[in-house]
Design a protein around this motif. Sequence first.
Motif, short mmCIF file in Angstrom:
data_model
loop_
_atom_site.label_atom_id
_atom_site.label_comp_id
_atom_site.label_asym_id
_atom_site.label_seq_id
_atom_site.Cartn_x
_atom_site.Cartn_y
_atom_site.Cartn_z
N GLY A 131 0.81 -1.22 0.00
CA GLY A 131 0.00 0.00 0.00
C GLY A 131 0.84 1.27 0.00
O GLY A 131 0.38 2.33 0.44
N ILE A 132 2.07 1.16 -0.51
CA ILE A 132 2.96 2.31 -0.63
C ILE A 132 2.50 3.17 -1.81
O ILE A 132 2.08 2.67 -2.85
N ASP A 133 2.61 4.49 -1.67
CA ASP A 133 2.08 5.40 -2.68
C ASP A 133 2.96 5.51 -3.93
O ASP A 133 2.45 5.69 -5.03
N LYS A 134 4.28 5.43 -3.76
CA LYS A 134 5.17 5.65 -4.90
C LYS A 134 6.49 4.92 -4.67
O LYS A 134 6.93 4.76 -3.54
N VAL A 135 7.10 4.48 -5.77
CA VAL A 135 8.45 3.91 -5.71
C VAL A 135 9.39 4.84 -6.46
O VAL A 135 9.14 5.19 -7.62
N LEU A 136 10.44 5.26 -5.79
CA LEU A 136 11.48 6.07 -6.42
C LEU A 136 12.75 5.24 -6.54
O LEU A 136 13.20 4.63 -5.56
N VAL A 137 13.31 5.22 -7.72
CA VAL A 137 14.60 4.59 -7.96
C VAL A 137 15.65 5.69 -7.90
O VAL A 137 15.55 6.68 -8.62
N LYS A 138 16.64 5.52 -7.05
CA LYS A 138 17.66 6.56 -6.86
C LYS A 138 19.03 6.02 -7.22
O LYS A 138 19.38 4.89 -6.84
N THR A 139 19.82 6.82 -7.93
CA THR A 139 21.18 6.42 -8.24
C THR A 139 22.07 6.61 -7.01
O THR A 139 21.81 7.45 -6.16
N ALA A 140 23.12 5.82 -6.95
CA ALA A 140 23.98 5.81 -5.76
C ALA A 140 25.15 6.78 -5.91
O ALA A 140 25.77 6.86 -6.98
N GLN A 141 25.44 7.50 -4.82
CA GLN A 141 26.64 8.32 -4.78
C GLN A 141 27.82 7.44 -4.37
O GLN A 141 27.76 6.72 -3.37
N ILE A 142 28.87 7.50 -5.15
CA ILE A 142 30.10 6.76 -4.85
C ILE A 142 31.20 7.79 -4.59
O ILE A 142 31.38 8.72 -5.37
N TYR A 143 31.94 7.64 -3.51
CA TYR A 143 32.97 8.64 -3.19
C TYR A 143 34.22 8.47 -4.05
O TYR A 143 34.70 9.42 -4.65
N ASP A 144 34.75 7.26 -4.11
CA ASP A 144 35.93 7.01 -4.96
C ASP A 144 35.45 6.31 -6.22
O ASP A 144 35.47 5.08 -6.32
N PHE A 145 35.03 7.12 -7.19
CA PHE A 145 34.36 6.56 -8.37
C PHE A 145 35.25 6.45 -9.60
O PHE A 145 34.87 5.77 -10.57
N GLU A 146 36.41 7.08 -9.61
CA GLU A 146 37.20 7.18 -10.84
C GLU A 146 37.58 5.83 -11.43
O GLU A 146 37.63 5.66 -12.65
N ASP A 147 37.88 4.87 -10.57
CA ASP A 147 38.27 3.54 -11.06
C ASP A 147 37.11 2.54 -11.03
O ASP A 147 37.33 1.33 -11.15
#
Length: 338
Positions: A215-231
């Motif tokens: 009975g949840i009203d909405k589903v949000l898909v969220k992208t993840a923040q990565i701190y060390d993302f370069e590699d």
Amino acid sequence: MNEALRVAAKLTPEKVANYLKVWSSYHLSRLTGRERLWGDPASLAIEPTTQCNLHCPECPSGLRLFSRHTGKIDFELYKSIIDQTHRKLIYLILYFQGEPYLHPRFLDLVGYASQKGVYTATSTNAHFLTNKAARRTVESGLDRLIISIDGTTQESYQAYRVGGQLDKVLEGARNVVRWRQELKSKTPYLIFQFLVVRQNEHQLPEVRRLAREIGIDKVLVKTAQIYDFEDGSPLMPENPKYSRYERGPDGKFRIKNKMPNHCWRMWHSAVVTWDGGVVPCCFDKDAQHKMGQLGTSTLAQVWDDQAYHRFRQQILQSRQQVDMCRNCTEGMKVSFEL
């Protein structure tokens, strides 16, 4: 009633007038490259506590890596902030770092702002939504409740929510839905937020089904923040649609944001840490860009202080030179409704 109408229902002429001042000064600043500020914050995030029960791998609260002290906001300080701002404040997010329900008077915080006519929202890992807490949540007047689910099996859920129990999340969600129905309340608006990582991206259809079932009203898909993302990172989804990052010609990952020299957040909102520090943005998780201190100054004084004006001007001139902006998603679409 959809969420936009719920917010609109709490507007007053004074709030609308203030918002228009803020909006117009922001766009004039963008156009001219010269900082101007009219009006007061239309939105605030206030941090109830930095404490958390989980150990999420990309969260300074979960990793216990703060250089600032851990604690919980004093209720009298909080009341003072709401008393100063409620006439012009439209939206209050009772969350920054930590798990809000670990503050022993969290629902009193919600109730005080709700009684002042402010739209209230929070985000929780839902481990403390017992039957009693769920009823009090509905009774508090909370307008929006985001429940982080991040997996439909315990194995995928704990890939990010380290130390968490999916069964508790689902039980808490069901408790709030049940009390909302029993008390015949239209609030809180309930959102399942699904943080997409490689370990759970295949479960998107399942979380939507689960939300409908509960009975949840909405589903949000969220992208993840990565701190060390370069590699790259084992958490990055395989589907690039659900990642904040893309691989560049040099093989390194970079944030998809083009980082233009402006930021709406700097004009319409601010963040208050549990101890009364004012920081300009939710990306400043360790409060390294502190603009002032509430208790010794009012929010209006901090908002109009020269330090804050200089910071906004710096954003207009060279946003990429500000450390906290380099992983920022302002201007990007980071959430998708299922």
